[in-house]
Design an enzyme around this catalytic site. Structure first.
Site, PDB file in Angstrom:
ATOM      1  N   ASP A   1      18.526 -43.164 -64.601  1.00 36.70           N
ATOM      2  CA  ASP A   1      17.022 -42.989 -64.564  1.00 36.70           C
ATOM      3  C   ASP A   1      16.445 -43.982 -64.673  1.00 36.70           C
ATOM      4  O   ASP A   1      16.253 -45.128 -65.293  1.00 36.70           O
ATOM      5  CB  ASP A   1      16.151 -42.157 -65.384  1.00 36.70           C
ATOM      6  CG  ASP A   1      17.081 -40.747 -65.658  1.00 36.70           C
ATOM      7  OD1 ASP A   1      17.923 -40.301 -64.699  1.00 36.70           O
ATOM      8  OD2 ASP A   1      17.435 -39.862 -66.973  1.00 36.70           O
TER       9      ASP A   1
ATOM     10  N   GLU B   1      17.214 -45.267 -68.562  1.00 39.97           N
ATOM     11  CA  GLU B   1      18.364 -44.211 -69.534  1.00 39.97           C
ATOM     12  C   GLU B   1      18.972 -44.064 -68.783  1.00 39.97           C
ATOM     13  O   GLU B   1      19.236 -43.934 -67.670  1.00 39.97           O
ATOM     14  CB  GLU B   1      17.247 -43.059 -70.247  1.00 39.97           C
ATOM     15  CG  GLU B   1      18.640 -41.830 -70.809  1.00 39.97           C
ATOM     16  CD  GLU B   1      18.177 -40.731 -71.731  1.00 39.97           C
ATOM     17  OE1 GLU B   1      18.600 -40.201 -71.702  1.00 39.97           O
ATOM     18  OE2 GLU B   1      16.943 -40.892 -71.295  1.00 39.97           O
TER      19      GLU B   1
ATOM     20  N   GLY C   1      22.906 -32.610 -66.738  1.00 38.60           N
ATOM     21  CA  GLY C   1      22.480 -31.740 -66.663  1.00 38.60           C
ATOM     22  C   GLY C   1      23.712 -30.975 -65.310  1.00 38.60           C
ATOM     23  O   GLY C   1      23.385 -31.922 -64.258  1.00 38.60           O
TER      24      GLY C   1
ATOM     25  N   TYR D   1      13.919 -27.952 -66.472  1.00 34.41           N
ATOM     26  CA  TYR D   1      14.690 -26.907 -67.040  1.00 34.41           C
ATOM     27  C   TYR D   1      14.462 -25.536 -66.220  1.00 34.41           C
ATOM     28  O   TYR D   1      14.310 -24.288 -66.973  1.00 34.41           O
ATOM     29  CB  TYR D   1      15.584 -26.515 -67.986  1.00 34.41           C
ATOM     30  CG  TYR D   1      17.186 -28.126 -68.893  1.00 34.41           C
ATOM     31  CD1 TYR D   1      17.322 -28.335 -68.000  1.00 34.41           C
ATOM     32  CD2 TYR D   1      16.328 -28.670 -69.568  1.00 34.41           C
ATOM     33  CE1 TYR D   1      18.275 -29.208 -68.072  1.00 34.41           C
ATOM     34  CE2 TYR D   1      17.328 -30.229 -69.384  1.00 34.41           C
ATOM     35  CZ  TYR D   1      17.994 -30.022 -68.636  1.00 34.41           C
ATOM     36  OH  TYR D   1      18.446 -31.319 -69.223  1.00 34.41           O
TER      37      TYR D   1
ATOM     38  N   GLU E   1      20.522 -29.896 -77.583  1.00 33.10           N
ATOM     39  CA  GLU E   1      21.023 -29.469 -76.051  1.00 33.10           C
ATOM     40  C   GLU E   1      22.015 -28.214 -75.890  1.00 33.10           C
ATOM     41  O   GLU E   1      22.319 -27.852 -74.908  1.00 33.10           O
ATOM     42  CB  GLU E   1      21.196 -30.576 -75.261  1.00 33.10           C
ATOM     43  CG  GLU E   1      19.875 -31.728 -74.946  1.00 33.10           C
ATOM     44  CD  GLU E   1      20.768 -32.664 -74.329  1.00 33.10           C
ATOM     45  OE1 GLU E   1      19.624 -32.793 -73.472  1.00 33.10           O
ATOM     46  OE2 GLU E   1      20.342 -33.440 -75.163  1.00 33.10           O
TER      47      GLU E   1
ATOM     48  N   ASN F   1      22.690 -41.460 -68.765  1.00 32.95           N
ATOM     49  CA  ASN F   1      23.348 -40.045 -69.579  1.00 32.95           C
ATOM     50  C   ASN F   1      24.586 -40.374 -68.361  1.00 32.95           C
ATOM     51  O   ASN F   1      25.069 -39.792 -67.237  1.00 32.95           O
ATOM     52  CB  ASN F   1      22.589 -38.562 -68.194  1.00 32.95           C
ATOM     53  CG  ASN F   1      20.846 -39.059 -68.445  1.00 32.95           C
ATOM     54  OD1 ASN F   1      20.853 -38.480 -69.952  1.00 32.95           O
ATOM     55  ND2 ASN F   1      20.059 -39.660 -68.248  1.00 32.95           N
TER      56      ASN F   1
ATOM     57  N   SER G   1      17.249 -35.437 -72.859  1.00 33.16           N
ATOM     58  CA  SER G   1      16.748 -33.960 -72.082  1.00 33.16           C
ATOM     59  C   SER G   1      15.237 -34.232 -72.402  1.00 33.16           C
ATOM     60  O   SER G   1      14.218 -33.466 -72.899  1.00 33.16           O
ATOM     61  CB  SER G   1      16.367 -32.517 -72.545  1.00 33.16           C
ATOM     62  OG  SER G   1      17.917 -32.387 -72.060  1.00 33.16           O
TER      63      SER G   1
ATOM     64  N   ARG H   1      24.220 -39.892 -65.165  1.00 32.84           N
ATOM     65  CA  ARG H   1      23.040 -40.206 -63.717  1.00 32.84           C
ATOM     66  C   ARG H   1      21.683 -41.582 -64.251  1.00 32.84           C
ATOM     67  O   ARG H   1      22.279 -41.631 -65.196  1.00 32.84           O
ATOM     68  CB  ARG H   1      22.160 -38.993 -63.778  1.00 32.84           C
ATOM     69  CG  ARG H   1      20.856 -38.666 -62.947  1.00 32.84           C
ATOM     70  CD  ARG H   1      20.732 -38.103 -62.661  1.00 32.84           C
ATOM     71  NE  ARG H   1      19.527 -37.862 -64.078  1.00 32.84           N
ATOM     72  CZ  ARG H   1      19.563 -37.265 -65.193  1.00 32.84           C
ATOM     73  NH1 ARG H   1      20.258 -36.163 -64.834  1.00 32.84           N
ATOM     74  NH2 ARG H   1      18.293 -37.257 -66.649  1.00 32.84           N
TER      75      ARG H   1
END
Length: 317
Positions: free
Chosen positions: A255, A268, A274, A214, A13, A270, A145, A253
Site C-alpha cells: 500500500d 504497509e 484480504g 469491507y 480480523e 500485507n 485492516s 499487497r
C-alpha cells in the site's frame, strides 16, 4: 488436489478471515479441487496432521495467522502452504521493523516513531506533534485492516489515538501524515514476482477504515490508478523491491500514498491480503486477466512446487 483452507482464528480480523476463506473454497471448488475449511483453533493441528491434504491455503489475517506462527506450525507438520514463510510473515506484520528495513533499502517511508503506549503523557504528545506535525497517524504496530488506526488532527486526538491503538497492541507507532493518492499494488509470485495493475482506492468514510474496506458500496477501486505512467511504473517497481526485501513469496499487497511530486510512499506490506468479495488484490488480478479461481489455484500449485523444491529455496527463518 485436496486443500485445507485455514481461516477464522483469534485475531481482530476473524470475520474477514472467514469471508476470505469462504471465497477461496468457492474459487478452488470451481476449478475442480476438493477444498474445505479448517478453523484455526485447538483442534487444527490434529485435523491438518491427519487430513491427507496436498496443501494448506492460509486465509488468516492479523496475528496468530499472518505473523509467522501458523507458518511455523505448518513447517513442523511438513505441509505445503500458500504465501510467505516464517521470517517474511513475522517481519511484514511488524510495521516498525518493516519500515526500518524498507527505509534501509532506499524506499520512501514516512518518518515514524514507536512508543510504549503507557508512557505517552501530555508532554510526550506535545513532543510528538512538534516533531511530526498534524495530522498525525497513530496505529498499532502489529495489526491490519486499519484496526486501531487514528488520523489525529489535534493533540487530544493523538492522546485518544494512542489509547485506542493500545487496545490492539502494546506497541504503538506514530507516523508523519502524507497526503496524496491512495494506491495499492498486488504482487503475485508463482514463481517469479510480477506486479499487478496499480489500483487507486476511493472511499466515502473519512479514512479507508474497516467499515470502508469491507462494506459493499463504501469504497471504489479504479484500475489503473489515475496517476501519470511514470508514477505507476515507480509504484510497481517499489512494490517489487519491498516484496523482495522482505523475502515474501506467493502473493502480497503493498500500500502506498503517491504525493503531489509523484513520490510513492510505502505504508504497509500485507502478506495475506484480504480475499473477500470486496477486496483489493482479487480486483487487481482480475484486471490482469486472472480470475479468482485461477488466482487461488496458482497459489496452491506454487505451494506444492515450492515444498517439493522445484522452484528454489524458501526464506522461512
Amino acid at each position: 488436489m485436496r486443500v485445507a483452507v485455514l481461516c477464522g482464528g483469534l485475531s481482530a480480523e476473524r470475520e474477514v478471515s472467514l469471508r476470505s476463506g469462504a471465497q477461496v473454497i468457492r474459487g478452488l471448488c470451481e476449478r475442480g479441487h476438493q477444498a474445505e475449511a479448517v478453523e484455526m483453533d485447538a483442534d487444527a493441528w490434529e485435523r491438518l496432521r491427519r487430513g491427507g491434504y496436498d496443501s494448506v491455503f492460509i486465509a488468516l489475517h492479523g496475528r496468530l495467522g499472518e505473523d509467522g506462527t501458523v507458518q511455523g506450525m505448518l513447517e513442523l507438520l511438513g505441509l505445503p502452504y500458500t504465501g510467505s514463510g516464517v521470517l517474511a510473515s513475522a517481519l511484514a506484520i511488524d510495521k516498525t521493523r518493516t519500515n526500518h528495513l524498507l527505509g534501509a533499502e532506499g524506499l520512501a517511508v514516512p518518518e515514524f516513531e514507536e512508543v510504549a503506549g503507557e508512557d505517552v503523557d501530555g508532554d510526550e504528545v506535545e513532543r510528538l506533534v512538534d516533531r511530526y506535525g498534524l495530522p498525525l497517524v497513530v496505529k498499532p504496530v502489529r495489526e491490519g485492516s486499519t484496526l486501531g488506526l487514528t488520523i489525529a488532527r489535534d493533540v487530544d486526538e493523538v492522546a485518544t489515538g494512542v489509547v485506542l491503538a493500545r487496545r490492539y497492541d502494546r506497541r504503538v507507532m506514530l507516523q508523519r501524515f502524507v497526503s496524496g493518492v491512495e494506491v495499492t499494488v498486488g504482487v503475485l509470485a508463482t514463481p517469479e514476482p510480477v506486479a499487478l495493475p496499480t489500483l487507486e482506492i476511493l472511499y466515502d468514510n473519512e479514512t479507508y477504515d474497516y467499515d470502508a474496506k469491507y462494506t459493499a458500496g463504501k469504497s471504489r477501486h479504479i484500475i489503473p490508478a489515475r496517476i501519470p505512467d511514470p508514477a505507476r511504473e515507480a509504484v510497481a517497481t517499489a512494490a517489487g523491491r519491498a516484496f523482495r526485501a522482505l523475502g515474501c513469496e506467493g502473493m502480497a499487497r503493498v500500500d502506498f500514498i503517491v504525493d503531489e511530486a509523484w513520490t510513492p510512499w510505502v505504508l504497509e506490506v500485507n502478506t495475506i491480503p484480504g480475499l473477500t468479495e470486496v477486496s483489493l488484490l482479487p480486483d487487481a488480478a482480475q484486471a490482469a486477466g486472472i480470475g479468482f479461481g485461477e488466482l487461488c489455484e496458482r497459489l496452491v500449485r506454487h505451494s506444492v512446487e515450492r515444498h517439493s523444491g522445484t522452484v528454489g529455496p524458501r526464506v522461512t527463518g
